[in-house]
Design a protein around this motif. Structure first.
Motif, PDB file in Angstrom:
ATOM      1  N   ASN A 226       0.588  -1.540  -0.082  1.00  0.00           N
ATOM      2  CA  ASN A 226      -0.252  -0.119  -0.065  1.00  0.00           C
ATOM      3  C   ASN A 226       0.141   1.352  -0.052  1.00  0.00           C
ATOM      4  OD1 ASN A 226      -1.791   1.874   0.198  1.00  0.00           O
ATOM      5  ND2 ASN A 226      -2.013   1.699   2.263  1.00  0.00           N
ATOM      6  N   THR A 227       0.801   2.943  -1.093  1.00  0.00           N
ATOM      7  CA  THR A 227       1.411   3.636  -0.777  1.00  0.00           C
ATOM      8  C   THR A 227       0.492   4.546  -1.010  1.00  0.00           C
ATOM      9  OG1 THR A 227       1.421   2.872  -3.335  1.00  0.00           O
ATOM     10  CG2 THR A 227       3.410   2.107  -2.208  1.00  0.00           C
ATOM     11  N   ASP A 228       1.032   5.738  -0.582  1.00  0.00           N
ATOM     12  CA  ASP A 228       0.572   6.909  -0.797  1.00  0.00           C
ATOM     13  C   ASP A 228      -0.308   7.178  -2.232  1.00  0.00           C
ATOM     14  OD1 ASP A 228       0.213   7.083   2.155  1.00  0.00           O
ATOM     15  OD2 ASP A 228       1.671   8.200   2.040  1.00  0.00           O
ATOM     16  N   THR A 229       0.705   6.750  -3.652  1.00  0.00           N
ATOM     17  CA  THR A 229       0.417   7.145  -4.781  1.00  0.00           C
ATOM     18  C   THR A 229       0.399   6.042  -4.983  1.00  0.00           C
ATOM     19  OG1 THR A 229       3.023   7.954  -4.708  1.00  0.00           O
ATOM     20  CG2 THR A 229       1.414  10.114  -4.644  1.00  0.00           C
ATOM     21  N   CYS A 230      -0.218   6.529  -6.445  1.00  0.00           N
ATOM     22  CA  CYS A 230      -0.408   5.268  -7.680  1.00  0.00           C
ATOM     23  C   CYS A 230       1.005   5.126  -8.128  1.00  0.00           C
ATOM     24  CB  CYS A 230      -0.789   5.834  -8.460  1.00  0.00           C
ATOM     25  SG  CYS A 230      -1.535   4.444 -10.012  1.00  0.00           S
ATOM     26  N   PRO A 231       1.755   3.325  -8.154  1.00  0.00           N
ATOM     27  CA  PRO A 231       2.760   3.261  -8.742  1.00  0.00           C
ATOM     28  C   PRO A 231       2.937   3.225 -10.841  1.00  0.00           C
ATOM     29  CG  PRO A 231       2.274   2.106  -7.309  1.00  0.00           C
ATOM     30  CD  PRO A 231       0.622   2.628  -7.204  1.00  0.00           C
ATOM     31  N   ALA A 232       3.847   3.487 -10.533  1.00  0.00           N
ATOM     32  CA  ALA A 232       4.031   3.676 -11.881  1.00  0.00           C
ATOM     33  C   ALA A 232       3.945   2.261 -13.267  1.00  0.00           C
ATOM     34  CB  ALA A 232       5.404   4.685 -13.030  1.00  0.00           C
ATOM     35  N   SER A 233       4.585   1.082 -12.535  1.00  0.00           N
ATOM     36  CA  SER A 233       4.070  -0.205 -12.982  1.00  0.00           C
ATOM     37  C   SER A 233       2.924  -0.692 -12.678  1.00  0.00           C
ATOM     38  CB  SER A 233       5.792  -1.208 -12.017  1.00  0.00           C
ATOM     39  OG  SER A 233       5.618  -2.552 -11.874  1.00  0.00           O
ATOM     40  N   THR A 234       2.575  -1.392 -13.336  1.00  0.00           N
ATOM     41  CA  THR A 234       1.396  -2.178 -13.725  1.00  0.00           C
ATOM     42  C   THR A 234       1.678  -3.028 -12.687  1.00  0.00           C
ATOM     43  OG1 THR A 234       0.970  -1.481 -16.379  1.00  0.00           O
ATOM     44  CG2 THR A 234      -0.438  -3.153 -15.507  1.00  0.00           C
ATOM     45  N   GLU A 235       2.498  -3.877 -12.806  1.00  0.00           N
ATOM     46  CA  GLU A 235       2.892  -5.218 -12.121  1.00  0.00           C
ATOM     47  C   GLU A 235       2.330  -4.972 -10.753  1.00  0.00           C
ATOM     48  OE1 GLU A 235       5.103  -4.166 -14.470  1.00  0.00           O
ATOM     49  OE2 GLU A 235       4.306  -5.421 -15.831  1.00  0.00           O
ATOM     50  N   ARG A 236       2.727  -3.588 -10.487  1.00  0.00           N
ATOM     51  CA  ARG A 236       2.528  -3.817  -8.613  1.00  0.00           C
ATOM     52  C   ARG A 236       1.630  -2.878  -8.660  1.00  0.00           C
ATOM     53  NH1 ARG A 236       6.399  -0.698  -5.037  1.00  0.00           N
ATOM     54  NH2 ARG A 236       5.200  -1.187  -3.119  1.00  0.00           N
ATOM     55  N   VAL A 237       0.792  -2.390  -9.415  1.00  0.00           N
ATOM     56  CA  VAL A 237      -0.279  -2.049  -9.183  1.00  0.00           C
ATOM     57  C   VAL A 237      -1.309  -3.304  -9.096  1.00  0.00           C
ATOM     58  CG1 VAL A 237      -3.114  -1.090 -10.059  1.00  0.00           C
ATOM     59  CG2 VAL A 237      -0.741   0.293  -9.521  1.00  0.00           C
ATOM     60  N   GLN A 238      -1.463  -4.149 -10.025  1.00  0.00           N
ATOM     61  CA  GLN A 238      -1.835  -5.666  -9.872  1.00  0.00           C
ATOM     62  C   GLN A 238      -1.235  -6.290  -8.516  1.00  0.00           C
ATOM     63  OE1 GLN A 238      -4.115  -6.362 -12.115  1.00  0.00           O
ATOM     64  NE2 GLN A 238      -4.415  -8.323 -11.599  1.00  0.00           N
ATOM     65  N   ALA A 239      -0.640  -6.122  -8.600  1.00  0.00           N
ATOM     66  CA  ALA A 239       0.480  -6.935  -7.200  1.00  0.00           C
ATOM     67  C   ALA A 239      -0.899  -6.114  -5.783  1.00  0.00           C
ATOM     68  CB  ALA A 239       1.762  -7.134  -7.015  1.00  0.00           C
ATOM     69  N   PHE A 240      -1.002  -5.412  -5.755  1.00  0.00           N
ATOM     70  CA  PHE A 240      -2.080  -4.709  -4.639  1.00  0.00           C
ATOM     71  C   PHE A 240      -3.376  -4.758  -4.823  1.00  0.00           C
ATOM     72  CE2 PHE A 240      -4.247  -0.566  -2.697  1.00  0.00           C
ATOM     73  CZ  PHE A 240      -3.470  -1.199  -1.172  1.00  0.00           C
ATOM     74  N   ALA A 241      -3.612  -5.130  -5.576  1.00  0.00           N
ATOM     75  CA  ALA A 241      -4.675  -5.368  -5.839  1.00  0.00           C
ATOM     76  C   ALA A 241      -5.248  -7.017  -5.631  1.00  0.00           C
ATOM     77  CB  ALA A 241      -5.388  -5.475  -7.288  1.00  0.00           C
ATOM     78  N   ASP A 242      -4.680  -8.012  -5.799  1.00  0.00           N
ATOM     79  CA  ASP A 242      -3.986  -9.756  -5.797  1.00  0.00           C
ATOM     80  C   ASP A 242      -4.573  -9.433  -4.313  1.00  0.00           C
ATOM     81  OD1 ASP A 242      -4.565  -9.526  -8.391  1.00  0.00           O
ATOM     82  OD2 ASP A 242      -2.944 -10.563  -8.245  1.00  0.00           O
ATOM     83  N   ALA A 243      -3.373  -8.620  -3.098  1.00  0.00           N
ATOM     84  CA  ALA A 243      -2.976  -8.946  -2.187  1.00  0.00           C
ATOM     85  C   ALA A 243      -4.749  -7.923  -1.156  1.00  0.00           C
ATOM     86  CB  ALA A 243      -1.521  -8.032  -1.736  1.00  0.00           C
ATOM     87  N   SER A 244      -4.871  -7.218  -1.807  1.00  0.00           N
ATOM     88  CA  SER A 244      -5.735  -6.339  -1.230  1.00  0.00           C
ATOM     89  C   SER A 244      -7.049  -7.536  -1.870  1.00  0.00           C
ATOM     90  CB  SER A 244      -6.086  -5.555  -1.858  1.00  0.00           C
ATOM     91  OG  SER A 244      -5.195  -4.646  -1.674  1.00  0.00           O
ATOM     92  N   ARG A 245      -7.138  -8.256  -2.164  1.00  0.00           N
ATOM     93  CA  ARG A 245      -8.971  -9.083  -2.904  1.00  0.00           C
ATOM     94  C   ARG A 245      -8.408 -10.547  -2.024  1.00  0.00           C
ATOM     95  NH1 ARG A 245      -8.619  -7.221  -7.619  1.00  0.00           N
ATOM     96  NH2 ARG A 245      -7.390  -8.688  -8.520  1.00  0.00           N
ATOM     97  N   ALA A 246      -6.960 -10.877  -1.777  1.00  0.00           N
ATOM     98  CA  ALA A 246      -6.666 -11.820  -0.775  1.00  0.00           C
ATOM     99  C   ALA A 246      -6.767 -11.565   1.031  1.00  0.00           C
ATOM    100  CB  ALA A 246      -5.039 -12.613  -0.756  1.00  0.00           C
ATOM    101  N   ALA A 247      -6.295 -10.929   1.328  1.00  0.00           N
ATOM    102  CA  ALA A 247      -7.225 -10.288   2.358  1.00  0.00           C
ATOM    103  C   ALA A 247      -8.531 -10.044   3.270  1.00  0.00           C
ATOM    104  CB  ALA A 247      -6.498  -8.352   2.857  1.00  0.00           C
ATOM    105  N   LEU A 248      -9.095  -8.922   1.975  1.00  0.00           N
ATOM    106  CA  LEU A 248      -9.969  -9.321   2.427  1.00  0.00           C
ATOM    107  C   LEU A 248     -10.934 -10.328   1.968  1.00  0.00           C
ATOM    108  CD1 LEU A 248     -13.552  -7.138   2.712  1.00  0.00           C
ATOM    109  CD2 LEU A 248     -13.199  -7.758   0.122  1.00  0.00           C
ATOM    110  N   THR A 249     -10.698 -11.243   1.209  1.00  0.00           N
ATOM    111  CA  THR A 249     -11.180 -12.868   1.700  1.00  0.00           C
ATOM    112  C   THR A 249     -10.793 -14.030   3.158  1.00  0.00           C
ATOM    113  OG1 THR A 249     -10.985 -13.332  -0.783  1.00  0.00           O
ATOM    114  CG2 THR A 249     -11.261 -14.981   0.093  1.00  0.00           C
ATOM    115  N   ALA A 250      -9.929 -13.559   3.323  1.00  0.00           N
ATOM    116  CA  ALA A 250      -9.451 -14.200   4.816  1.00  0.00           C
ATOM    117  C   ALA A 250      -9.963 -13.334   5.818  1.00  0.00           C
ATOM    118  CB  ALA A 250      -7.600 -14.121   5.144  1.00  0.00           C
ATOM    119  N   TRP A 251     -10.126 -12.219   5.337  1.00  0.00           N
ATOM    120  CA  TRP A 251     -11.461 -11.519   7.270  1.00  0.00           C
ATOM    121  C   TRP A 251     -12.324 -12.031   6.774  1.00  0.00           C
ATOM    122  CZ3 TRP A 251     -11.370  -8.753  11.032  1.00  0.00           C
ATOM    123  CH2 TRP A 251     -12.472  -8.645  11.608  1.00  0.00           C
TER     124      TRP A 251
END
Length: 333
Positions: A226-251
């Protein structure tokens, strides 16, 4: 009386296969027409090549047939003038025939004078007119430069639009991932801020519980990305999105399971003890109670919960902070 030998030169008469004469004006006009055809053919070749390059760049093949026809037509227009010139004018047919010498002899046995060969001056050759070729070369160069400039402009414009679109999509994806992460963080923060949640969902504090441990790991992984500003890398944003969805499912899995289990199976004595712990905790957190009463209540919570249930340190810290605040108010009043 002796007579001199007379040498006469005469042009060879036209024989079989000789080229018919053409006027200079007709040949000049025909040459201009042929050059125009060649230029048009080259223009068609350039246009067809640009069309194919553009179709490949945008990833579409609808205009491939049209581009192929343009290339074929341009090739025909570029080559046809040379063939027509050969058909109409052939090779250089202006070469003069070799002269023939005719000799007339007199009955005298030997000439008294030596024959003199008379050389006629050659006609001055006209200078080659390069103006049409220069004009055609200039026009062709200008067309090539214009076509190259147009291609570069179109390509640059497409790249700018693609980058803007990609950046907009990237920002939207990052905002969506942030929203999912915020949903998990708010839900977990609400649980941590509720001191009475230990009586309804105590398993959320039990790291030995697999679902709770899985949620803690997933939430930590998403927080690391998680960062305050949007990363320039598509892979970084996709990784954050996948991790966020995984955290929501686990919660959701951990929270649902904790609510379903609750305090587990309890006896009547255990239930009474839990009620006493809850009441004592309520008194310890009551801002209207005296500091001494609140300190006694928190000590009761510690004594009754020992060996029965786990009260997190954050609950004790919150109660102790409230007691210290109340004590300072009493001392300053």
């Amino acid at each position: 009386m002796n007579t001199a030998t007379v040498l006469a030169q005469s042009p060879t008469p036209s024989g079989v296969g000789a080229q018919p004469p053409h006027s200079a004006d007709f040949e000049t006009v025909f040459s201009y027409i042929m050059w125009v055809g060649t230029v048009l053919g080259i223009m068609a070749l350039c246009a067809g090549g640009m069309l194919i390059a553009r179709q490949r760049f945008v990833g579409r093949t609808e205009g491939a047939d049209k581009a192929g026809m343009m290339l074929f037509g341009g090739l025909v227009l570029a080559v046809l003038p040379a063939g027509l010139r050969f058909v109409f004018f052939g090779t250089d047919s202006d070469t003069a025939a070799m002269p023939e010498a005719t000799e007339t002899a007199t009955p005298t046995p030997a000439p008294t004078t030596t024959p003199v060969a008379v050389t006629r001056p050659a006609a001055p050759s006209e200078p080659t007119d390069w103006t049409p070729l220069i004009w055609i070369g200039g026009v062709l160069g200008a067309l090539v430069i214009a076509a190259l400039a147009a291609y570069l402009i179109v390509r640059t414009r497409h790249r700018i639009l693609d980058r803007r679109t990609a950046h907009t999509v990237l920002v939207d994806d990052f905002a969506a991932a942030k929203a999912v992460y915020a949903q998990v963080a708010d839900a977990y923060a609400a649980y941590l801020a509720d001191p009475y949640a230990i009586f309804t969902r105590p398993l959320l504090d039990d790291l030995d519980q697999p679902r709770t441990a899985a949620f803690i790991d997933a939430f930590a992984a998403a927080g690391a990305l998680n960062t305050d500003t949007c990363p320039a890398s598509t892979e970084r944003v996709q990784a954050f999105a996948d991790a966020s969805r995984a955290a929501l499912t686990a919660w959701k899995a951990a929270d649902t399971y904790a609510r379903a289990i609750g305090m587990g199976v309890q006896t009547e004595d255990t239930k009474r003890t839990v009620r006493r712990i809850r009441n004592a905790l309520g008194l310890a957190l009551d801002d209207t109670a005296a500091a001494g009463e609140r300190a006694t209540a928190i000590a009761t919570v510690q004594r009754l919960s020992d060996g029965l249930m786990t009260v997190p340190e954050r609950v004790y810290d919150r109660a102790k902070t409230a007691i210290e605040t109340a004590t300072r108010k009493q001392l300053t009043s």
